[in-house]
Design a protein around this motif. Structure first.
Motif, PDB file in Angstrom:
ATOM      1  N   LYS A   1       0.870  -1.117   0.119  1.00  0.00           N
ATOM      2  CA  LYS A   1      -0.005   0.107   0.050  1.00  0.00           C
ATOM      3  C   LYS A   1       0.900   1.328  -0.035  1.00  0.00           C
ATOM      4  CE  LYS A   1      -3.729  -2.067   2.233  1.00  0.00           C
ATOM      5  NZ  LYS A   1      -4.325  -2.548   3.392  1.00  0.00           N
ATOM      6  N   ASN A   2       2.048   1.327   0.892  1.00  0.00           N
ATOM      7  CA  ASN A   2       2.997   2.213   0.651  1.00  0.00           C
ATOM      8  C   ASN A   2       3.614   2.505  -0.709  1.00  0.00           C
ATOM      9  OD1 ASN A   2       2.262   2.235   3.266  1.00  0.00           O
ATOM     10  ND2 ASN A   2       4.255   2.446   4.106  1.00  0.00           N
ATOM     11  N   LEU A   3       4.103   1.510  -1.220  1.00  0.00           N
ATOM     12  CA  LEU A   3       4.503   1.519  -2.555  1.00  0.00           C
ATOM     13  C   LEU A   3       3.413   2.169  -3.646  1.00  0.00           C
ATOM     14  CD1 LEU A   3       6.909   0.682  -4.921  1.00  0.00           C
ATOM     15  CD2 LEU A   3       5.563  -1.389  -5.065  1.00  0.00           C
ATOM     16  N   ALA A   4       2.431   1.726  -3.635  1.00  0.00           N
ATOM     17  CA  ALA A   4       1.323   2.370  -4.342  1.00  0.00           C
ATOM     18  C   ALA A   4       1.533   3.928  -4.260  1.00  0.00           C
ATOM     19  CB  ALA A   4       0.029   1.914  -4.279  1.00  0.00           C
ATOM     20  N   GLN A   5       1.939   4.440  -3.307  1.00  0.00           N
ATOM     21  CA  GLN A   5       1.713   5.866  -3.116  1.00  0.00           C
ATOM     22  C   GLN A   5       2.994   6.591  -3.709  1.00  0.00           C
ATOM     23  OE1 GLN A   5      -0.132   7.587   0.571  1.00  0.00           O
ATOM     24  NE2 GLN A   5      -0.503   5.562   1.132  1.00  0.00           N
ATOM     25  N   ILE A   6       4.129   5.927  -4.062  1.00  0.00           N
ATOM     26  CA  ILE A   6       5.067   6.541  -4.367  1.00  0.00           C
ATOM     27  C   ILE A   6       5.882   6.016  -5.544  1.00  0.00           C
ATOM     28  CG2 ILE A   6       6.143   7.641  -2.428  1.00  0.00           C
ATOM     29  CD1 ILE A   6       8.133   5.045  -2.143  1.00  0.00           C
ATOM     30  N   ILE A   7       5.085   5.026  -6.058  1.00  0.00           N
ATOM     31  CA  ILE A   7       5.655   4.203  -7.256  1.00  0.00           C
ATOM     32  C   ILE A   7       6.091   5.121  -8.474  1.00  0.00           C
ATOM     33  CG2 ILE A   7       3.108   3.685  -8.273  1.00  0.00           C
ATOM     34  CD1 ILE A   7       6.030   1.084  -8.339  1.00  0.00           C
ATOM     35  N   ASP A   8       5.391   6.235  -8.663  1.00  0.00           N
ATOM     36  CA  ASP A   8       5.642   6.973 -10.051  1.00  0.00           C
ATOM     37  C   ASP A   8       6.833   7.751  -9.827  1.00  0.00           C
ATOM     38  OD1 ASP A   8       3.083   6.543 -10.883  1.00  0.00           O
ATOM     39  OD2 ASP A   8       2.176   8.451 -10.290  1.00  0.00           O
ATOM     40  N   TYR A   9       7.482   7.800  -8.658  1.00  0.00           N
ATOM     41  CA  TYR A   9       8.859   8.477  -8.517  1.00  0.00           C
ATOM     42  C   TYR A   9       9.910   7.381  -8.582  1.00  0.00           C
ATOM     43  CZ  TYR A   9       6.038  12.191  -6.567  1.00  0.00           C
ATOM     44  OH  TYR A   9       5.258  13.030  -6.363  1.00  0.00           O
ATOM     45  N   ILE A  10       9.837   6.170  -8.540  1.00  0.00           N
ATOM     46  CA  ILE A  10      10.525   5.174  -8.486  1.00  0.00           C
ATOM     47  C   ILE A  10      11.002   4.647  -9.593  1.00  0.00           C
ATOM     48  CG2 ILE A  10      11.359   2.998  -7.315  1.00  0.00           C
ATOM     49  CD1 ILE A  10      10.555   4.962  -5.118  1.00  0.00           C
ATOM     50  N   ASP A  11      12.196   4.303 -10.068  1.00  0.00           N
ATOM     51  CA  ASP A  11      12.849   3.935 -11.446  1.00  0.00           C
ATOM     52  C   ASP A  11      13.114   2.346 -11.398  1.00  0.00           C
ATOM     53  OD1 ASP A  11      13.147   6.574 -12.953  1.00  0.00           O
ATOM     54  OD2 ASP A  11      14.419   6.840 -11.190  1.00  0.00           O
ATOM     55  N   ILE A  12      13.569   2.068 -10.287  1.00  0.00           N
ATOM     56  CA  ILE A  12      14.234   0.508 -10.236  1.00  0.00           C
ATOM     57  C   ILE A  12      13.989   0.057  -8.823  1.00  0.00           C
ATOM     58  CG2 ILE A  12      16.083  -1.059 -10.323  1.00  0.00           C
ATOM     59  CD1 ILE A  12      17.657   1.370 -11.812  1.00  0.00           C
ATOM     60  N   ILE A  13      13.295  -1.203  -8.845  1.00  0.00           N
ATOM     61  CA  ILE A  13      12.726  -1.715  -7.439  1.00  0.00           C
ATOM     62  C   ILE A  13      13.503  -3.075  -7.464  1.00  0.00           C
ATOM     63  CG2 ILE A  13      10.738  -2.589  -6.207  1.00  0.00           C
ATOM     64  CD1 ILE A  13       9.034  -0.752  -7.726  1.00  0.00           C
ATOM     65  N   SER A  14      14.341  -3.124  -6.451  1.00  0.00           N
ATOM     66  CA  SER A  14      14.879  -4.411  -6.072  1.00  0.00           C
ATOM     67  C   SER A  14      14.000  -5.172  -4.901  1.00  0.00           C
ATOM     68  CB  SER A  14      16.373  -4.156  -5.388  1.00  0.00           C
ATOM     69  OG  SER A  14      16.873  -5.359  -4.769  1.00  0.00           O
ATOM     70  N   MET A  15      13.542  -6.025  -5.120  1.00  0.00           N
ATOM     71  CA  MET A  15      12.251  -6.589  -4.036  1.00  0.00           C
ATOM     72  C   MET A  15      12.780  -7.981  -3.743  1.00  0.00           C
ATOM     73  SD  MET A  15       8.748  -7.904  -5.024  1.00  0.00           S
ATOM     74  CE  MET A  15       7.824  -9.167  -3.946  1.00  0.00           C
TER      75      MET A  15
END
Ligand code: SF4
Length: 222
Positions: free
Chosen positions: A109-123
């Motif tokens: 839910k937190n990711l959904a709020q800032i996803i637009d600013y993120i370029d690469i996700i190491s999950m």
């Protein structure tokens, strides 16, 4: 209006030591808190050594650095939602650097709020056999549904206790979301760990995998 501030454990420049960007120069911003408690965790959560930064302090600290990527790490950076949202909305384009998020892949839910600013996700997918904490595949899948909007890869830290069910569930998720899967042996690597056997168990189920250890530990880098 007062700017968002938070405690940051450390800010340093080094090479990325994990995953497909290994060897690339990154600025690491390490936050203090985490929502999990993995048995192998090497993060120092003692916040006595952490300093308070508001978003302007952090931007100033990063501005003159010639590394092209800012890696938010922890702990779990998505616990710093309000801080990151304000920082990234004000400074992402001014700093002109890529934003790389190192996350345990649970706080969707937190990711959904800032996803637009993120370029690469190491999950990370945190495997119970290595962490001693229950598997979180439901949360991991909810996370991937959102993360797939951006460049994302999965990282699974494993040891000799990994189960066939964990291999099945991890590869099923990677396949469903068409994601590179990094297999990272838990450090230090036990002599009894049969890397070849575990690699091939994964490979039989999913071909887009890479076996990559934590390179910075071999090089004695931060
Ligand atoms: S998710 Fe990462 S920072 Fe949190 S306890 Fe596990 S290893 Fe440590």
């Amino acid at each position: 209006m007062q700017k968002q501030s938070t405690k940051i454990r450390e800010i340093f420049t080094s090479i990325q030591g994990e995953g497909p960007y290994v060897g690339q120069k990154h600025i690491f911003v390490r936050f203090c808190k985490c929502n999990l408690n993995c048995a192998y965790c090497d993060t120092d959560f003692n916040s006595q050594n952490a300093k308070d930064y508001n978003i302007d302090d952090l931007a100033l600290n990063l501005a003159d650095n010639d590394a092209e990527v800012i890696s938010f790490t922890g702990g779990e950076p998505l616990l710093e939602l309000d801080f990151l949202k304000e920082f990234l909305s004000e400074y992402k384009s001014k700093l002109n650097k890529k934003i790389y998020l190192e996350t345990n892949g649970t706080l969707y839910k937190n990711l959904a709020q800032i996803i637009d600013y993120i370029d690469i996700i190491s999950m990370d997918i945190k495997l119970e056999s290595a962490t001693g904490q229950k598997n979180l595949f439901f949360e991991n899948e909810e996370f991937l549904k959102i993360a797939q909007k951006k460049e994302t890869f999965i990282k699974a830290v494993f040891d000799e206790n990994i189960s066939d069910v964990e291999i099945e569930k991890t590869t099923t998720l990677a396949k469903k979301y068409n994601t590179l899967l990094i297999l990272q042996p838990k450090m230090p690597i036990n002599k009894g760990l049969d890397l070849d056997n575990i690699y091939n168990k994964f490979y039989k189920k999913y071909k887009n995998i890479r076996l990559i250890p934590q390179v910075h530990k071999y090089l004695n880098l931060a």
